[in-house]
Every structure is written in C-alpha cells, then in structure tokens.
Design a protein around this motif. Structure first.
Motif, short mmCIF file in Angstrom:
data_model
loop_
_atom_site.label_atom_id
_atom_site.label_comp_id
_atom_site.label_asym_id
_atom_site.label_seq_id
_atom_site.Cartn_x
_atom_site.Cartn_y
_atom_site.Cartn_z
N THR A 133 2.17 -7.84 -18.43
CA THR A 133 1.70 -8.03 -17.05
C THR A 133 0.75 -6.93 -16.61
O THR A 133 0.73 -5.83 -17.16
N LEU A 134 -0.04 -7.27 -15.61
CA LEU A 134 -0.94 -6.32 -14.95
C LEU A 134 -0.56 -6.32 -13.48
O LEU A 134 -0.54 -7.38 -12.83
N LEU A 135 -0.23 -5.16 -12.94
CA LEU A 135 0.22 -5.04 -11.56
C LEU A 135 -0.82 -4.30 -10.72
O LEU A 135 -1.36 -3.29 -11.15
N LEU A 136 -1.06 -4.82 -9.54
CA LEU A 136 -1.92 -4.17 -8.55
C LEU A 136 -1.05 -3.69 -7.40
O LEU A 136 -0.24 -4.45 -6.86
N ASN A 137 -1.21 -2.44 -7.02
CA ASN A 137 -0.46 -1.86 -5.91
C ASN A 137 -1.44 -1.02 -5.11
O ASN A 137 -1.79 0.09 -5.51
N CYS A 138 -1.95 -1.57 -4.02
CA CYS A 138 -3.00 -0.86 -3.29
C CYS A 138 -2.67 -0.84 -1.80
O CYS A 138 -1.95 -1.69 -1.29
N HIS A 139 -3.22 0.14 -1.11
CA HIS A 139 -2.92 0.27 0.31
C HIS A 139 -4.16 0.72 1.08
O HIS A 139 -5.08 1.34 0.53
N VAL A 140 -4.16 0.39 2.37
CA VAL A 140 -5.19 0.84 3.31
C VAL A 140 -4.49 1.30 4.57
O VAL A 140 -3.71 0.53 5.15
N PRO A 141 -4.73 2.53 5.04
CA PRO A 141 -4.06 2.99 6.26
C PRO A 141 -4.54 2.23 7.49
O PRO A 141 -5.74 1.98 7.66
N ILE A 142 -3.59 1.85 8.33
CA ILE A 142 -3.91 1.30 9.65
C ILE A 142 -4.08 2.45 10.63
O ILE A 142 -5.06 2.55 11.35
N ASP A 143 -3.09 3.33 10.62
CA ASP A 143 -3.14 4.58 11.37
C ASP A 143 -2.29 5.59 10.60
O ASP A 143 -1.96 5.34 9.42
N GLN A 144 -1.93 6.69 11.20
CA GLN A 144 -1.20 7.73 10.47
C GLN A 144 0.25 7.34 10.20
O GLN A 144 0.93 7.99 9.39
N ALA A 166 -5.91 5.38 -3.44
CA ALA A 166 -5.30 4.18 -2.85
C ALA A 166 -5.27 2.95 -3.74
O ALA A 166 -4.73 1.92 -3.34
N TYR A 167 -5.85 3.03 -4.95
CA TYR A 167 -5.94 1.87 -5.83
C TYR A 167 -5.14 2.16 -7.09
O TYR A 167 -5.50 3.02 -7.89
N HIS A 168 -4.03 1.44 -7.26
CA HIS A 168 -3.06 1.73 -8.32
C HIS A 168 -2.92 0.50 -9.22
O HIS A 168 -2.63 -0.61 -8.74
N ILE A 169 -3.12 0.70 -10.52
CA ILE A 169 -3.02 -0.38 -11.51
C ILE A 169 -1.96 0.00 -12.54
O ILE A 169 -1.90 1.15 -12.99
N THR A 170 -1.14 -0.97 -12.94
CA THR A 170 -0.11 -0.76 -13.96
C THR A 170 -0.19 -1.84 -15.03
O THR A 170 -0.28 -3.03 -14.70
N ARG A 171 -0.16 -1.44 -16.28
CA ARG A 171 0.02 -2.37 -17.40
C ARG A 171 1.48 -2.26 -17.82
O ARG A 171 1.94 -1.18 -18.22
N MET A 172 2.22 -3.36 -17.70
CA MET A 172 3.66 -3.32 -17.93
C MET A 172 4.06 -4.38 -18.96
O MET A 172 3.60 -5.51 -18.91
N THR A 173 4.92 -3.99 -19.90
CA THR A 173 5.48 -4.93 -20.87
C THR A 173 7.00 -4.79 -20.88
O THR A 173 7.54 -3.70 -20.70
N ALA A 174 7.68 -5.93 -21.09
CA ALA A 174 9.14 -5.94 -21.19
C ALA A 174 9.56 -7.23 -21.88
O ALA A 174 8.82 -8.22 -21.89
#
Length: 360
Positions: free
Chosen positions: A238-249, A221-229
C-alpha cells in the motif's frame, strides 16, 4: 540517549509552516467552480481556469469584502458575486462592468500552486518568498500507473495544533498502546527538509503481520508511507497519504488516503474489493490516532524517558519551517536507531532503514 528540554515551539505558536501543503485531489477542484479554503488563518478561493491550471487567490474581494467563492469562474478569472469585479489568475482585477478604468491598487494575493501525484498543493511562506526549488514534492510513479488503485481519501478537521500530528514521526512508543503493533525495529533520519521513519513490527491488530512502513515528510506537511503486510494469506502493498493544512493555531484539515497495488491474477472488481477492505482497516488504525489528537493538549516541553526516541530532535528539525530563511542553520543529517528498545545515534543511515520511496 541523553535527554534535554530545549524551548521549541515559540515561533511555531505564532505563524504557519513554510512549504507545500496538500489540499487533496485536483479532481475535487476541477469542476469550473470557485472553492472556498479556510486555511492559514484566512479565506482563500481555488478554481481551475480556462487555461487548464489551478489558481488560488485571497478569498475576499478588496472592493467591498464579498466572498469570491460565492461568485463564478469566467475564463481565467473569478467574478465577485457582489459587483462583478473580475479577478485574474495573477490576482489583478481585469474588469469592472460599470467603470472604464481599473484602479492600480485593485489586486489580491495570488498563491503559488502545484499539481502532482493527482494532488493539489499550495505554497505558504510567512516571509512571502517564492517556492524553494530544493523543497520539491517528488513524483510518485504509482499515482500514474494502472497497477495501483485510485486514491481512497478521507478528510477531517482536528481541533489541535498540527505539530501534534508531526510528532508521530518519532513517537515509537505509541504503536503498541494505540495500535497494538509494537515496533521491533525503528529508525528516524532528519536530513535537510526531509524527515524519515522506518518502522518494522511483527504483528498489527488491524493491518496484518510482518508490517513494514517506510515513510517520509517532504517538508512540514506532506507525508507519504510505503507499507507492506501479510493478511488473508497474501502480501498487501500500500501507499498511504497523510497530509495536513492548518486552519488556525488550534485546528487543521487532515487528509488521509490509501492506494493498493493490484494483484495481477485477480479481476478489477476483486482487486477493488481487497483495496476497499484493507483501506477500511487502515482507516480504523489511523482513527486510533485521531481519537487521541481530538482530545490532547499541546506540551512544548514533554518529560521524556530513554525509550521515547528523538522527539526533541524531531521538533528541532520541524522548527526550520517556522524560521526565517536568513536565520536557518546549515543543513545537517541526524540518524537515530532503536533495536530492542535501545536507542543510539548513528553517523549514517543503516541498510535496514534506507528509504525506497524514490523507487515507487
């Protein structure tokens, strides 16, 4: 690449993933007040105690069912608003104002927490096991460096199963139609609890040219990206954070954040302006995905073509987080590379796809 249709998703449709889940910035919970969390199909409460640590407990008082988030924090305890029973950071009742003896059964579940990279994490395991030291959240030095801007974060709720988000790790074919930035090179590596993606593209409608994205899931559930352009005549790192936590199904909390490496020849105000402008573009790009997730349905056995990449292999990797520990297969590493739209499986990670996330 050979295509098959294994039956994945059966277990994951009934439970939530084992691993660390990011709840956003620690600072958002550090005001001395209890904060409600509607996640994992239940209600939790998060608070910072007098000891300086973050604590998370089951959110309903087992006495008469009141919401502990409606109470207040006292020392290292949260006080129920209904009858003022106090619940300590270990989940045990520490005091009842109108009773001398606390019942032995008066306790709630205390959840394991972690603070790292300015973020708060909670551990979930359907079997009730303690956090696995091998499944760690790596320290990112950029989060402790004045050379980078602070996290610029957004939170939203997506009305679908969280696996739809994780599928993006292998979905090379969507970058062109959705983002206007088709991949010129793409590689996936599934290695134990780590899932890597290396993306390279010539142009992006929103993010610039020469786009390179080195990203990884550290657990489910914890996603990190190092991005250049390159954009506006300069390279943006840049450093990107993309994370999630389920509420329900069928829904989950999604947090998306960005940090930008400052240009040393610019002032703080100029760097912040560039960071906010680029963050806006990154958010626009990300919301192109969000629009799809909001309206799509779950397909457990998608019909794939040879250009789709290792979608089933990704789901096989992801299923480990929904499998009892005793039933897990031996750890393995699988590498899949796409050049010119042609996929092949490799024995080792090629130099072009080796992650540099550990160097941030």
């Amino acid at each position: 690449m050979e295509r098959s249709t294994p039956d994945h998703g059966t277990v994951s449709a009934r439970r939530f993933a084992r691993g660390w889940h990011c709840l956003g910035l620690v600072a958002d919970y550090a005001d001395g007040k209890p904060h409600p969390l509607n996640i994992f199909g239940t209600r939790l409460v998060a608070f910072r105690g007098e000891d300086g640590a973050m604590h998370i407990l089951d959110g309903y008082c087992p006495h008469m069912g009141a919401d502990l988030a409606g109470g207040h924090v006292e020392g290292d305890s949260v006080v129920c608003p209904f009858h003022h029973w106090k619940w300590g950071s270990d989940g045990k009742c520490t005091s009842i104002p109108y009773c001398k003896r606390v019942p032995a059964r008066a306790k709630v579940k205390a959840w394991s927490t972690l603070e790292k990279n300015q973020l708060l994490f909670v551990w979930h395991d359907a079997e009730g096991n303690a956090p696995d030291p091998a499944v760690e959240i790596p320290r990112i030095e950029a989060c402790y460096s004045a050379d980078w801007t602070e996290w610029m974060m957004r939170k939203m709720v997506i009305q679908t199963n969280c696996r739809e988000l994780v599928d993006n790790l292998a979905d090379v074919a969507h970058f062109g139609p959705v983002h206007g930035s088709p991949a010129s090179y793409f590689c996936n590596t599934f290695d134990g609890h780590l899932g890597y993606q290396m993306f390279q593209g010539e142009d992006s409608e929103l993010l610039g040219s020469g786009l390179r994205a080195d990203s990884a899931y550290f657990g489910p559930a914890y996603h990190i990206t190092r991005m250049t352009a390159k954009t506006g005549g300069q390279t943006v790192d840049t450093l990107l954070l993309n994370c999630h936590v389920p509420i329900d199904q069928n829904s989950f909390e999604l947090r998306y954040a960005i940090k930008v490496l400052k240009q040393p020849h610019l002032s703080e105000a100029e760097n912040q302006a560039i960071a906010e402008g680029y963050a806006g573009q990154a958010h626009k790009s990300f919301f192109q995905d969000v629009a799809i997730w909001h309206s799509k349905t779950r397909i457990d056995k998608p019909i794939l073509c040879d250009g789709d990449g290792p979608v089933y292999q990704l789901r096989e990797w992801y299923e480990q987080f929904y499998t009892d520990v005793a039933d897990l297969p031996a750890p393995s590493k699988k590498v899949f590379e796409s050049k010119g739209g042609v996929w092949r499986q490799l024995d080792e990670v090629p130099e072009q796809a080796r992650s540099q996330l550990h160097l941030i």
